[in-house]
Motif scaffolding. Structure first.
Motif, PDB file in Angstrom:
ATOM      1  N   GLY A 250     -77.326  44.232  29.078  1.00 32.48           N
ATOM      2  CA  GLY A 250     -76.337  45.279  28.809  1.00 32.48           C
ATOM      3  C   GLY A 250     -76.789  46.674  29.186  1.00 32.48           C
ATOM      4  N   ASP A 251     -75.816  47.578  29.307  1.00 33.14           N
ATOM      5  CA  ASP A 251     -76.121  48.987  29.593  1.00 33.14           C
ATOM      6  C   ASP A 251     -77.078  49.542  28.546  1.00 33.14           C
ATOM      7  OD1 ASP A 251     -74.430  48.736  31.677  1.00 33.14           O
ATOM      8  OD2 ASP A 251     -72.930  50.157  30.959  1.00 33.14           O
TER       9      ASP A 251
ATOM     10  N   ASP B 130     -80.132  49.104  28.373  1.00 36.09           N
ATOM     11  CA  ASP B 130     -81.140  48.078  28.067  1.00 36.09           C
ATOM     12  C   ASP B 130     -80.886  47.388  26.734  1.00 36.09           C
ATOM     13  OD1 ASP B 130     -82.438  48.408  30.465  1.00 36.09           O
ATOM     14  OD2 ASP B 130     -83.697  50.028  29.701  1.00 36.09           O
ATOM     15  N   ARG B 131     -79.636  47.041  26.484  1.00 42.45           N
ATOM     16  CA  ARG B 131     -79.286  46.311  25.266  1.00 42.45           C
ATOM     17  C   ARG B 131     -79.122  44.828  25.586  1.00 42.45           C
ATOM     18  NH1 ARG B 131     -76.123  50.901  23.407  1.00 42.45           N
ATOM     19  NH2 ARG B 131     -77.624  52.100  22.183  1.00 42.45           N
ATOM     20  N   GLY B 132     -79.319  44.012  24.523  1.00 46.12           N
ATOM     21  CA  GLY B 132     -79.037  42.583  24.657  1.00 46.12           C
ATOM     22  C   GLY B 132     -80.208  41.798  25.207  1.00 46.12           C
ATOM     23  N   PRO B 133     -79.960  40.511  25.441  1.00 50.48           N
ATOM     24  CA  PRO B 133     -81.054  39.622  25.859  1.00 50.48           C
ATOM     25  C   PRO B 133     -81.552  39.864  27.287  1.00 50.48           C
ATOM     26  CG  PRO B 133     -78.975  38.428  25.756  1.00 50.48           C
ATOM     27  CD  PRO B 133     -78.690  39.807  25.246  1.00 50.48           C
TER      28      PRO B 133
ATOM     29  N   MET C 261     -80.665  42.396  36.387  1.00 53.73           N
ATOM     30  CA  MET C 261     -79.248  42.763  36.546  1.00 53.73           C
ATOM     31  C   MET C 261     -79.034  43.877  37.562  1.00 53.73           C
ATOM     32  SD  MET C 261     -77.525  40.668  34.832  1.00 53.73           S
ATOM     33  CE  MET C 261     -75.900  41.416  34.801  1.00 53.73           C
ATOM     34  N   GLY C 262     -80.118  44.355  38.151  1.00 50.93           N
ATOM     35  CA  GLY C 262     -79.968  45.403  39.157  1.00 50.93           C
ATOM     36  C   GLY C 262     -81.312  46.015  39.467  1.00 50.93           C
ATOM     37  N   SER C 263     -81.318  46.889  40.461  1.00 53.05           N
ATOM     38  CA  SER C 263     -82.586  47.498  40.876  1.00 53.05           C
ATOM     39  C   SER C 263     -82.283  48.697  41.763  1.00 53.05           C
ATOM     40  CB  SER C 263     -83.429  46.475  41.652  1.00 53.05           C
ATOM     41  OG  SER C 263     -82.642  45.871  42.669  1.00 53.05           O
TER      42      SER C 263
ATOM     43  N   ASP D  24     -74.895  51.036  34.562  1.00 54.13           N
ATOM     44  CA  ASP D  24     -75.864  52.153  34.491  1.00 54.13           C
ATOM     45  C   ASP D  24     -77.067  51.976  35.425  1.00 54.13           C
ATOM     46  OD1 ASP D  24     -77.052  50.025  33.201  1.00 54.13           O
ATOM     47  OD2 ASP D  24     -77.890  51.240  31.575  1.00 54.13           O
ATOM     48  N   ILE D  25     -76.910  51.127  36.450  1.00 48.66           N
ATOM     49  CA  ILE D  25     -78.047  50.942  37.371  1.00 48.66           C
ATOM     50  C   ILE D  25     -78.288  52.257  38.134  1.00 48.66           C
ATOM     51  CG2 ILE D  25     -78.973  49.583  39.314  1.00 48.66           C
ATOM     52  CD1 ILE D  25     -78.495  47.946  36.661  1.00 48.66           C
TER      53      ILE D  25
END
Ligand code: GLY
Length: 427
Positions: free
Chosen positions: A217-218, A220-223, A228-230, A414-415
Motif C-alpha cells: 500500500g501507499d 509503505d502500508r500493508g503486507p 510494487m514499483g521502483s 506514490d512510487i
C-alpha cells in the motif's frame, strides 16, 4: 547468437527486451516467459527450476548464451550444470550463489572480510535464539537462512512479534529447512538502495542505483510483496556513494569470494542502507533485482549482450558501459487480492494504447489461443516511463496507467513521489 533467458517475470521481459535490441542476436527464447516475451521472442514451456529440461532445450536450440533471472535455479546449480554441458551461461555457480541462498554464509563472509553489515548473531539452536532475543530491544530483524520465496526476512516491531517469527521459522518450519538456522540482526532505519553490478570475478561495474517499494500500500502500508514499483536513480544516493559502495562493499565481496575458492561471476546485488553517511549491507542477491531491472535497463546505453558475454569470458574491463543520465519510474499493476490469494484469467485491455515512449513489461500474463492477453499472476505488469527528470518520468507513467485495465487491478500511487517532492523542495 541464440540466447535463452530463464524466468517469466517482469525482470525477464525487461532482459529479453534489451537483449533483442542487440545486433548480435538472431533468436531469443524465454523459459517459460510470458505474453510480453512471446511478442518479441519465443517462449519455451519449461519451469526455471527444471534445470535438466532447460539444458536439453538449450542443446537442441543451439543456445550460445543462457541468462538466468530468478535465484532458485542459480541456487540449484543451473550454472554448474550448463557449464558441464558446455553451454555458456551468465550467472554465478551454486557455491557462489550462497551470498543470497544462505544468510548465514553472507553474514560470515561479511564479518570475515570486514564488509559493513548490521550487528547481529547466527543461531542453529531455537532455545539459544530465544534467549538472545529476550535481551534485544525491538525492532529486530529475523532472517531465515535459506531461500524462502522472498518471505524469509521479518522485521519485528515488538519482542512478541519477534518470538512469533522465530517460532514460525525454527520450530513450525514454515520455510522448511531454510529455517534450520537464522540470523538475528539489529534494525536499521532509513531508505534502502539497490546497487547492482556486473562482475566477471575481477572487474566490478555498477549499474545505476535504484529503489524499490516492497509494501502493497501507499506510504509503505500493508503486507510485503515481490515489489510494487521502483525508480532510478535516487537523488539522495550520490555518484560518490556509488563509488564508495563499489570500493568498500562490492569489490571486497567479489575478492572475498575468489579467496574462498568460489569465484563470483554474473550480477551482484547489494541492498544497502546509509547509516551516518556510511553504507551498510542489508542483503546480497546473486541476480538482477525485480522490479529494479525494469527501471535500470532502460537507462543502459550499451549493448547488454556485449556486457553479458564479457562477464562470461572474463574480460569485462574491455567493455565501456554507458548509462543515461535520465530518470526512470516503474509502477506495478497487480491482481485483486495480491499479495494474498487472487484469481487469474482476466483479459487485459489497453496495453497498446499507452504512449509510444512508455514501456509495459509483463510479469503474470498469458497469451490466450484467441490472441487476447490474460492475467496469470499476482504482479501482472510494470508500466515504465523514462524522462529528463524524475517528475517527467513519473508523470508519464501515471498518465498512461489509466489506459490499461483488467478486473480488480490495483497499483501504488506514490512510487517516486517522495523523490519528486524532495527535488521540488530544494531551493
Ligand atoms: N527487489 C528486491 C529483489 O529483487 O530482491
Amino acid at each position: 547468437m541464440k540466447i535463452l533467458v530463464v524466468g517469466g517475470g517482469g525482470r525477464e521481459h525487461t532482459l529479453v527486451w534489451k537483449i533483442v535490441q542487440s545486433p548480435r542476436v538472431e533468436r531469443v527464447f524465454a523459459a517459460p516467459g510470458n505474453a510480453g516475451t512471446a511478442a518479441i521472442a519465443e517462449n519455451l514451456n519449461l519451469r526455471p527450476t527444471d534445470i535438466e529440461g532447460l539444458g536439453k532445450a538449450a542443446k537442441e536450440k543451439g543456445i550460445d548464451l543462457a541468462v538466468v533471472g530468478p535465484e532458485a535455479p542459480l541456487a540449484s546449480g543451473i550454472m554448474d550444470y550448463f557449464d558441464s554441458l558446455g553451454i555458456p551461461i551468465f550467472g554465478p555457480t551454486k557455491a557462489a550463489t550462497q551470498v543470497e541462498s544462505s544468510k548465514v554464509f553472507a553474514r560470515n563472509l561479511m564479518e570475515k572480510y570486514d564488509i559493513p553489515c548490521p550487528k547481529g548473531a547466527i543461531f542453529s539452536s531455537y532455545p539459544e535464539a530465544r534467549e538472545y532475543l529476550q535481551e534485544q530491544r525491538p525492532p529486530v530483524v529475523i532472517k531465515a537462512d535459506g531461500l524462502a520465496a522472498g518471505k524469509g526476512v521479518i522485521i519485528a516491531g515488538s519482542l512478541a512479534e519477534a518470538h512469533k517469527a522465530l517460532g514460525d521459522i525454527m520450530e513450525a518450519k514454515i520455510f522448511g529447512s531454510a529455517g534450520d538456522r537464522v540470523v538475528i540482526d539489529g534494525y536499521l532505519s532509513g531508505r534502502e538502495v539497490s546497487l547492482i553490478a556486473f562482475t566477471d570475478g575481477k572487474t566490478v561495474s555498477p549499474m545505476v542505483p535504484a529503489c524499490d517499494y516492497k509494501k502493497i500500500g501507499d506510504n509503505d502500508r500493508g503486507p510485503n510483496t515481490g515489489g510494487m514499483g521502483s525508480y532510478s536513480p535516487p537523488g539522495f544516493f550520490s555518484a560518490g556513494m556509488t563509488k564508495k559502495v563499489t570500493k568498500d562493499i562490492l569489490l571486497p565481496a567479489v575478492k572475498a569470494m575468489a579467496k574462498e575458492g568460489m569465484p563470483y561471476k554474473g550480477v551482484l546485488y547489494a541492498g544497502v542502507m546509509i547509516v551516518n553517511g556510511e553504507p551498510v549491507v542489508l542483503e546480497f542477491n546473486a541476480r538482477f533485482g525485480d522490479p529494479e531491472t525494469q527501471v535500470v535497463l532502460p537507462l543502459l546505453k550499451a549493448d547488454l549482450v556485449d556486457i553479458l558475454m564479457a562477464v562470461v569470458q572474463g574480460n569485462l574491463d574491455r567493455v565501456k558501459i554507458e548509462w543515461s543520465s535520465e530518470a526512470c519510474v516503474g509502477v506495478v499493476m497487480a491482481s485483486d487480492g495480491y499479495p494474498g490469494s487472487y484469481k487469474t484469467g482476466f483479459p487485459i485491455q489497453g496495453i497498446d494504447s499507452v504512449d509510444k515512449d512508455v514501456l509495459v513489461f509483463h510479469a503474470g500474463t498469458k497469451l490466450g489461443n484467441d490472441g487476447i492477453i490474460y492475467t496469470d499472476g499476482g504482479r501482472v505488469l510494470t508500466v515504465v516511463g523514462v524522462g529528463k527528470d524524475m517528475a517527467e518520468a513519473r508523470e508519464k507513467v501515471y498518465r498512461n496507467i489509466p489506459n490499461i485495465y483488467f478486473e480488480g487491478c490495483h497499483y501504488r500511487k506514490d512510487i517516486a513521489l517522495r523523490e519528486v517532492d524532495r527535488i521540488n523542495s530544494k531551493p
